[in-house]
Enzyme design. Structure first.
Site, PDB file in Angstrom:
ATOM      1  N   CYS A  62     -13.795 -28.062  25.224  1.00 18.85           N
ATOM      2  CA  CYS A  62     -11.929 -28.895  25.767  1.00 18.85           C
ATOM      3  C   CYS A  62     -10.987 -29.362  24.942  1.00 18.85           C
ATOM      4  CB  CYS A  62     -12.765 -30.924  26.233  1.00 18.85           C
ATOM      5  SG  CYS A  62     -11.341 -31.945  26.968  1.00 18.85           S
ATOM      6  N   HIS A 116     -14.965 -20.245  11.348  1.00 21.23           N
ATOM      7  CA  HIS A 116     -13.844 -20.326  12.474  1.00 21.23           C
ATOM      8  C   HIS A 116     -14.072 -20.355  13.865  1.00 21.23           C
ATOM      9  CE1 HIS A 116     -11.098 -18.582   9.154  1.00 21.23           C
ATOM     10  NE2 HIS A 116     -11.581 -19.243   8.332  1.00 21.23           N
ATOM     11  N   ASN A 174     -13.702  -3.757  -0.508  1.00 22.15           N
ATOM     12  CA  ASN A 174     -12.923  -3.461   0.488  1.00 22.15           C
ATOM     13  C   ASN A 174     -12.164  -2.064   0.044  1.00 22.15           C
ATOM     14  OD1 ASN A 174      -9.899  -4.249   1.689  1.00 22.15           O
ATOM     15  ND2 ASN A 174     -10.599  -6.316   1.476  1.00 22.15           N
ATOM     16  N   VAL A 190     -14.578 -14.239  14.757  1.00 21.75           N
ATOM     17  CA  VAL A 190     -14.930 -15.328  15.959  1.00 21.75           C
ATOM     18  C   VAL A 190     -15.635 -14.375  17.106  1.00 21.75           C
ATOM     19  CG1 VAL A 190     -12.861 -16.563  15.658  1.00 21.75           C
ATOM     20  CG2 VAL A 190     -13.077 -14.438  16.912  1.00 21.75           C
ATOM     21  N   GLY A 239     -14.235  -7.418   3.512  1.00 17.66           N
ATOM     22  CA  GLY A 239     -13.243  -6.679   4.308  1.00 17.66           C
ATOM     23  C   GLY A 239     -12.457  -8.914   4.994  1.00 17.66           C
ATOM     24  N   THR A 240     -11.955  -8.803   3.688  1.00 16.89           N
ATOM     25  CA  THR A 240     -10.907 -10.257   3.708  1.00 16.89           C
ATOM     26  C   THR A 240      -9.956 -10.079   2.392  1.00 16.89           C
ATOM     27  OG1 THR A 240     -11.210 -12.774   4.123  1.00 16.89           O
ATOM     28  CG2 THR A 240     -12.549 -11.275   2.557  1.00 16.89           C
ATOM     29  N   SER A 241      -8.691 -10.189   3.130  1.00 15.46           N
ATOM     30  CA  SER A 241      -7.794 -10.534   2.594  1.00 15.46           C
ATOM     31  C   SER A 241      -7.569 -11.065   1.242  1.00 15.46           C
ATOM     32  CB  SER A 241      -6.290 -10.081   3.399  1.00 15.46           C
ATOM     33  OG  SER A 241      -6.328 -11.387   3.740  1.00 15.46           O
TER      34      SER A 241
HETATM   35  N1  APR Z   1     -13.866  -2.524   5.615  1.00 13.91           N
HETATM   36  C1  APR Z   1     -13.887  -2.904   4.809  1.00 13.91           C
HETATM   37  N2  APR Z   1     -12.690  -4.291   4.885  1.00 13.91           N
HETATM   38  C2  APR Z   1     -11.534  -3.555   5.350  1.00 13.91           C
HETATM   39  C3  APR Z   1     -11.920  -2.222   6.364  1.00 13.91           C
HETATM   40  C4  APR Z   1     -12.985  -2.024   6.618  1.00 13.91           C
HETATM   41  N3  APR Z   1     -12.868  -0.896   7.417  1.00 13.91           N
HETATM   42  N4  APR Z   1     -10.802  -2.044   6.974  1.00 13.91           N
HETATM   43  C5  APR Z   1      -9.491  -3.213   6.568  1.00 13.91           C
HETATM   44  N5  APR Z   1     -10.742  -3.660   5.383  1.00 13.91           N
HETATM   45  C6  APR Z   1      -9.892  -4.755   5.002  1.00 13.91           C
HETATM   46  C7  APR Z   1      -8.289  -5.258   4.373  1.00 13.91           C
HETATM   47  O1  APR Z   1      -8.260  -3.995   3.420  1.00 13.91           O
HETATM   48  C8  APR Z   1      -8.148  -6.542   4.438  1.00 13.91           C
HETATM   49  O2  APR Z   1      -8.119  -6.592   2.956  1.00 13.91           O
HETATM   50  O3  APR Z   1     -10.662  -6.229   5.180  1.00 13.91           O
HETATM   51  C9  APR Z   1      -9.157  -7.492   4.972  1.00 13.91           C
HETATM   52  C10 APR Z   1      -8.671  -7.858   6.219  1.00 13.91           C
HETATM   53  O4  APR Z   1      -8.021  -8.629   6.277  1.00 13.91           O
HETATM   54  P1  APR Z   1      -7.595  -9.916   7.299  1.00 13.91           P
HETATM   55  O5  APR Z   1      -6.337  -9.033   7.808  1.00 13.91           O
HETATM   56  O6  APR Z   1      -6.421 -10.572   6.833  1.00 13.91           O
HETATM   57  O7  APR Z   1      -8.462 -10.875   7.739  1.00 13.91           O
HETATM   58  P2  APR Z   1      -9.187 -12.025   7.364  1.00 13.91           P
HETATM   59  O8  APR Z   1      -9.157 -12.281   5.433  1.00 13.91           O
HETATM   60  O9  APR Z   1     -10.066 -12.118   7.846  1.00 13.91           O
HETATM   61  O10 APR Z   1      -8.709 -12.883   7.558  1.00 13.91           O
HETATM   62  C11 APR Z   1      -8.629 -14.587   7.424  1.00 13.91           C
HETATM   63  O11 APR Z   1      -7.018 -14.917   8.944  1.00 13.91           O
HETATM   64  O12 APR Z   1      -6.037 -15.262  11.023  1.00 13.91           O
HETATM   65  C12 APR Z   1      -6.605 -15.628  10.367  1.00 13.91           C
HETATM   66  O13 APR Z   1      -8.710 -16.823  11.002  1.00 13.91           O
HETATM   67  C13 APR Z   1      -8.112 -15.708  11.106  1.00 13.91           C
HETATM   68  O14 APR Z   1     -10.193 -15.163  10.610  1.00 13.91           O
HETATM   69  C14 APR Z   1      -9.031 -14.907  10.247  1.00 13.91           C
HETATM   70  C15 APR Z   1      -8.580 -14.870   8.611  1.00 13.91           C
END
Ligand code: APR
Length: 254
Positions: free
Chosen positions: A131, A123, A219, A107, A193-195
């Protein structure tokens, strides 16, 4: 799924015409924006997700939630896009592929600030407000009040809230459809970079793979969606993306 380096990923990207990129909080980690689920530094290890990022939490204490978002807005305003954001924007601007579309769960607007066009924000965006009563009013950037309370909607008087998707809320159906089409319609999907823990975004890589798309994950750590990938590059966004998307690798010395 196999692990490999940037070179293996470049080979997968080589013949691709349409490239989609799905990003999460790790994309912005090297810009100094904390991720959510990192055990030490993630936002959800320091703060209560439901209290701060849900409609119930907002109703219970609007000022607390608004102040938390004001703090995050300030952090994002001070952050700058990193080499990973810039590599994606450059590849799009230079027409490296027939198409390159970014779908993000972030975001923070850093993809757009790096120059990416037509970013699909699944998101929402922390800078915008709307509002709470859904009277249809949206604001580019509201004024923060000295009291810390959210400003009121000038149209109906209810609170303004950040224009983001909170826990328990549905994604904008048009954005979700566009994201599904973009990911499943690509030759290669880069997932950065997403879990892979938050749905429906987490379902996009698996659906894309089922549609015949080659899936590459970038990742530094294991993620829930690793099984959806043909190739996992264990590295960070700011280091790996320029290596994947930059110009031709230097030719070996003659
Ligand atoms: N480069 C790439 N990946 C990375 C790095 C980096 N420098 N640092 C950390 N990561 C990875 C982590 O290993 C992890 O897998 O980024 C991921 C982050 O995961 P989350 O914190 O769970 O973020 P995200 O997957 O975007 O969460 C999804 O959850 O809380 C909500 O709305 C929020 O959009 C978010 C959604």
């Amino acid at each position: 799924m196999k692990e490999g380096g940037p070179q293996a990923a470049r080979e997968l990207l080589d013949g691709a015409r349409r490239v989609a990129v799905l990003t999460g909080a790790g994309m912005s980690a090297e810009s100094g924006v904390p991720t959510f689920r990192d055990a030490q530094t993630g936002l959800w290890s320091q703060f209560d997700a439901v209290q701060l990022a849900s409609p119930e939490g907002f109703r219970a204490d609007p000022a607390l939630v608004w102040r938390w978002y004001a703090w995050r807005r300030e952090m994002v305003a001070k952050a700058a896009p990193n080499e990973g954001h810039r590599a994606l924007a450059r590849a799009q601007a230079e027409g490296r592929f027939e198409s390159l579309h970014v779908v993000t769960q972030n975001v923070d607007g850093l993809h757009q600030r790096a120059g990416s066009a037509d970013v699909i924000e699944l998101h929402g965006n922390i800078v915008r407000s709307r509002c709470l009563a859904e009277c249809g009013v949206a604001y580019a950037q509201p004024q923060d009040l000295p009291s810390g309370e959210p400003p009121r909607c000038p149209a109906c008087g209810d609170w303004l809230r950040p224009d983001v998707v909170w826990f328990g809320e549905l994604l904008d159906p048009d954005s979700l459809r566009a994201a599904e089409e973009t990911c499943a319609g690509a030759d290669v999907l880069l997932v950065v970079g997403t879990s892979g823990l938050v749905y429906p975004a987490a379902a996009l890589p698996t659906a894309a793979r089922r549609a015949g798309v080659r899936v590459i994950i970038v990742n530094p750590h294991l993620s829930e969606i690793d099984p959806a990938a043909h190739l996992v590059v264990r590295g960070t966004a700011a280091r790996v993306l320029p290596a994947l998307l930059g110009g031709e690798p230097e030719s070996p010395a003659r």
